[in-house]
Structures are given as C-alpha cells and as structure tokens.
Design a protein around this motif. Structure first.
Motif, PDB file in Angstrom:
ATOM      1  N   SER A 138       0.804  -1.218   0.000  1.00 27.28           N
ATOM      2  CA  SER A 138       0.000   0.000   0.000  1.00 27.28           C
ATOM      3  C   SER A 138       0.841   1.274   0.000  1.00 27.28           C
ATOM      4  CB  SER A 138      -0.926  -0.007   1.215  1.00 27.28           C
ATOM      5  OG  SER A 138      -0.162  -0.260   2.372  1.00 27.28           O
ATOM      6  N   CYS A 191       3.541   1.781   1.974  1.00 29.23           N
ATOM      7  CA  CYS A 191       4.098   2.075   3.297  1.00 29.23           C
ATOM      8  C   CYS A 191       5.629   2.033   3.232  1.00 29.23           C
ATOM      9  CB  CYS A 191       3.578   1.090   4.333  1.00 29.23           C
ATOM     10  SG  CYS A 191       3.890  -0.624   3.896  1.00 29.23           S
ATOM     11  N   GLN A 231       0.369  -0.628  -6.210  1.00 30.31           N
ATOM     12  CA  GLN A 231      -0.414  -0.221  -5.042  1.00 30.31           C
ATOM     13  C   GLN A 231      -1.904  -0.467  -5.208  1.00 30.31           C
ATOM     14  OE1 GLN A 231       0.475   3.692  -3.665  1.00 30.31           O
ATOM     15  NE2 GLN A 231       2.684   3.339  -3.583  1.00 30.31           N
ATOM     16  N   PRO A 276      -5.203  -2.162  -5.098  1.00 29.93           N
ATOM     17  CA  PRO A 276      -5.649  -3.347  -4.365  1.00 29.93           C
ATOM     18  C   PRO A 276      -6.171  -4.465  -5.261  1.00 29.93           C
ATOM     19  CG  PRO A 276      -6.920  -1.408  -3.702  1.00 29.93           C
ATOM     20  CD  PRO A 276      -5.864  -0.936  -4.625  1.00 29.93           C
ATOM     21  N   ALA A 277      -6.820  -4.106  -6.368  1.00 31.85           N
ATOM     22  CA  ALA A 277      -7.351  -5.140  -7.251  1.00 31.85           C
ATOM     23  C   ALA A 277      -6.219  -5.983  -7.841  1.00 31.85           C
ATOM     24  CB  ALA A 277      -8.177  -4.502  -8.358  1.00 31.85           C
ATOM     25  N   MET A 319      -4.752  -8.217  -5.201  1.00 27.81           N
ATOM     26  CA  MET A 319      -5.657  -9.337  -4.969  1.00 27.81           C
ATOM     27  C   MET A 319      -5.455 -10.423  -6.022  1.00 27.81           C
ATOM     28  SD  MET A 319      -9.789  -9.174  -4.567  1.00 27.81           S
ATOM     29  CE  MET A 319     -10.108  -8.853  -6.289  1.00 27.81           C
ATOM     30  N   THR A 372       1.406  -7.817   3.020  1.00 29.08           N
ATOM     31  CA  THR A 372       2.296  -6.975   2.218  1.00 29.08           C
ATOM     32  C   THR A 372       3.410  -6.429   3.115  1.00 29.08           C
ATOM     33  OG1 THR A 372       0.886  -5.083   2.654  1.00 29.08           O
ATOM     34  CG2 THR A 372       0.517  -6.273   0.610  1.00 29.08           C
TER      35      THR A 372
END
Lengths: 330, 79
Positions: free
Chosen positions: B9, B11, B38, B40-41, B44, B51
């Motif tokens: 994400s 970070c 980054q 999310p899809a 996934m 992560t």
C-alpha cells in the motif's frame, strides 16, 4: 516483582540527579523512568515469548479456517483471531480482499479487522503491568465484543451492497465457489526457525513502538506531576455524561496505537478519570483513525465508510457509559 | 531482464523493499525493473494478503515483510 524498576528510578532520579519526591519535576521524572524501564523490559521479554508460540499463525491460515465456517461461530472466531494474529496495519486492505475473495462475509472479515488494532499482545502486556488483570480482562472482553457485534451489525444491514464493485464481484465469486483450502501447505517450523521469527518479530515490534512508549509515558508523567489532584475527577468525572462522547471525539484525530495510549490512560485513571471514559478514549484513538479510513475507501463506498465510522463512535460511547455506570464493580 | 513487482500500500516497508532490490541489482550488475504496485485489485490478483510482497517474473517469491539481503541476492543470481 516490579519493585526493581521503582528502585532503579529512585536511584537515578533521587540519588543521582538529587531531585526529591515532593517536587513536581522529581515526581514526574520518577514516574517516567519507572514506567519506561518496566515497559521496555516487559516488551522485549514477552514479545519474544509470545512470538515463539504463535510463529506459525498467519492471516492465510486464519482465512482458510474461517472460509465456509458456520456464520454464528464465524464472528466469534474472527474476532478472537483478530486479537492474536500478527499483521501490519498497512496490510488491512489485502487482508480484507483476501478474506472477501475466499467468500467470507463482510461482517466476519470486519470482526477480524476491528478487533485486531484493539487487542494485541503489546496492549495486553501494558494493561497487565499498569492496570492489573481485572481491567485487562475487561478490556479484552470489550474489544472482542465490539468486533463481534460490529460484524453482526454489518451483515444485518447487508453491508456488502456498498463495497466497491471489484470487491463485491470478488465476494460473489468466492461465495459461488466450492470451499477449498487455498493454502499451500506450510511445513511446521523447527525450533530454530521459531527463534529466528521471534527474534526478528521482537526487534521489529520494539523498533516500531518504543517511541510511542516514550511519548505515552511522557504525557502520563506530565499529567501525573503537573495536573492537580482531583482536577480530573472534578471536571471529567462520571457525573458529566458528556465527557464520554467528548473523549471519543477527542480520540479520533489523535491517531496512535495501543502502546502509546495505554500509559496515558493509566495516569488518567490514577488521576481520577472514570474507567468508562478512559476506555472510550483509548478505543477511539486506536481503532477509529482517518488514515485507516482513507485506505478502506479503496474497497468500500463512502456510504459504508460513514456507517462504519458512526457505528464505531456509537459503540465506544456506549462502552464508556456502561462502564462508568457499573464501575463500582471494579 | 528480471521484472520485479513490489506489492503493497505504499508504506515505508514497501519502499525499502523496492530500494533493496534496486540497490543489490546494481551492485551485482543485474538488469532489473522494479515496479511498485499499489492497486488493491492487482494485489488481490496475486492472492497476496500480507504486504509487502515481491513478485519476480509473475511469481510471488516473498510476502509479509521486507526480505533479507541474502534472499534478494539469491533471486538476482537465479537469473
């Protein structure tokens, strides 16, 4: 068992620095040194031990375990696992999607994600050492209940309607599939691997939380030494009903993890803040944070986010009121 | 050329993971591309839940933290 830290603080502050216990500075500094050394030693020792035990537990296992479970049991288990499974809060979105695409209902997934920041081994340790086992038990029960009830509520209002479309599709697909174990079989860990895991885990957690301990205890020490006795009780006592929602609101923009808040909470309680108000403040600081909500926006529509937010605020306020009214039991 | 993707994400840990791969590749003289994912899809789609995770030539080789230097070197040398 903890006297050694009191002695150490006395030696350092009173003998070495020559301050006396009846000055504000001496009192506050003593409190600071005692709590920081105690917490640091406990953290290092206990995180290691706990990490050894739960070395082989991870989010993948929890997902496989929860997938296809009976719903009623699901909330309970998810919330319990949320308390003990380690994962970085920056992983919440992948975890949410991983659970969702395994067909796990939104409410059960959220039960896991809601409990997770509220209860973890660091929080429990701090509570035990600072506020005693009764309060700790209470805290754990409340944290798990918030997760379970929150999850139930979200499924009751059919929260999956307000997921972002790709997440909703993943959920549909997951639920249509036959439940199957998705996990690549993880070999059991040898003692050496467990030690390695526990060591890196300890260092990682410690390097993340030590500054929170300093800040938290520092604030606590300032309160302890400089806020007059009775002031908090008089102004923010249980008689003032509004102090609970106020504590929740104040907690929102203050984003911290449990490590930083618990020492502050201790000194607030010692200084006479009612337990319910303290709990409400702590939970709001830890679980309702804007950065987290901005992340959740990626998988949820605004409407669901707003509902979730309101739900958290309401439940923390209720927790506060309930505990203030029964605090004579403690 | 080795194609790496760092899933996460955004970070700090994800950034240091990407940096670690780039630095070691340079030191070993291996030609790589490192992309930070980054969305999310997309994350996934690799069925990754912890992560940062590292994808090398479309295979997930690591997940749930910053890899050690030895691990990174072994990926680079496997090419």
């Amino acid at each position: 068992m903890f006297e050694i830290f009191t002695d150490l603080a006395s030696w350092l502050v009173y003998d070495l620095l020559g301050l006396t216990a009846d000055t504000k500075l001496g009192d506050a500094l003593h409190f600071f040194v005692e709590d920081v050394t105690k917490i640091f030693v406990l953290l290092l020792g206990m995180i290691y031990l706990i990490a050894l035990l739960r070395a082989s537990l991870n989010v993948e296992k929890v997902r496989d375990f929860l997938a296809g479970k009976n719903k009623g049991l699901g909330y309970f288990l998810a919330s319990g696992f949320g308390a003990i499974t380690p994962f970085c809060s920056c992983s919440s979105i992948p975890v949410f999607l991983g659970f969702t695409s395994a067909g796990i209902p939104v409410g059960i997934t959220m039960a896991f994600l809601l409990t997770s920041p509220l209860i973890n081994e660091v929080a429990v340790l701090l509570l035990l050492s600072l506020l005693g086992w009764k309060f700790t038990l209470l805290y754990i029960l409340v944290g798990i209940s918030v997760g379970i009830l929150g999850g139930l509520f979200l499924d009751t209002i059919r929260a999956e309607r307000w997921l972002q479309s790709f997440a909703a599709k993943a959920l549909e697909k997951g639920q249509a599939q036959q439940v199957q174990s998705l996990d690549e079989s993880v070999p059991s860990m040898s003692y050496k691997e467990r030690h390695q895991f526990a060591k890196s885990e300890t260092l990682e957690i410690f390097s993340r939380v030590w500054k929170w301990v300093i800040i938290g205890v520092g604030l606590g020490a300032a309160l302890h030494g400089f806020v007059p006795d009775g002031w908090i009780e008089q102004h923010l006592g249980a008689g003032q009903w509004w102090s609970v929602p106020a504590a929740v609101l104040v907690g929102i923009p203050l984003y911290s993890n449990a490590t930083g808040v618990i020492p502050v909470m201790e000194s607030l309680i010692v200084n006479g803040l009612p337990i319910g108000t303290a709990l409400a403040f702590c939970m709001s600081t830890v679980a309702a944070s804007f950065p987290e909500f901005v992340l959740l926006k990626q998988v949820m529509q605004w409407r669901l986010l707003a509902i979730l937010f309101a739900m958290l605020l309401l439940s923390f306020t209720l927790v506060g009121w309930i505990f203030n009214s029964v605090s004579f039991l403690m | 050329m080795l194609k790496f993707k760092v899933l996460g994400s955004g970070c700090t840990k994800c950034k240091s993971t990407a940096q670690l791969i780039e630095d070691n590749a340079q030191a070993l003289g291996v030609d790589v591309s490192v992309e930070k994912v980054q969305d999310p899809a997309q994350i996934m789609a690799y069925s990754v839940m912890s992560t940062p995770a590292v994808v090398m030539d479309e295979n997930v080789v690591f997940k749930g933290g910053v890899p050690s230097k030895d691990q990174v070197v072994s990926w680079l040398q496997s090419a």
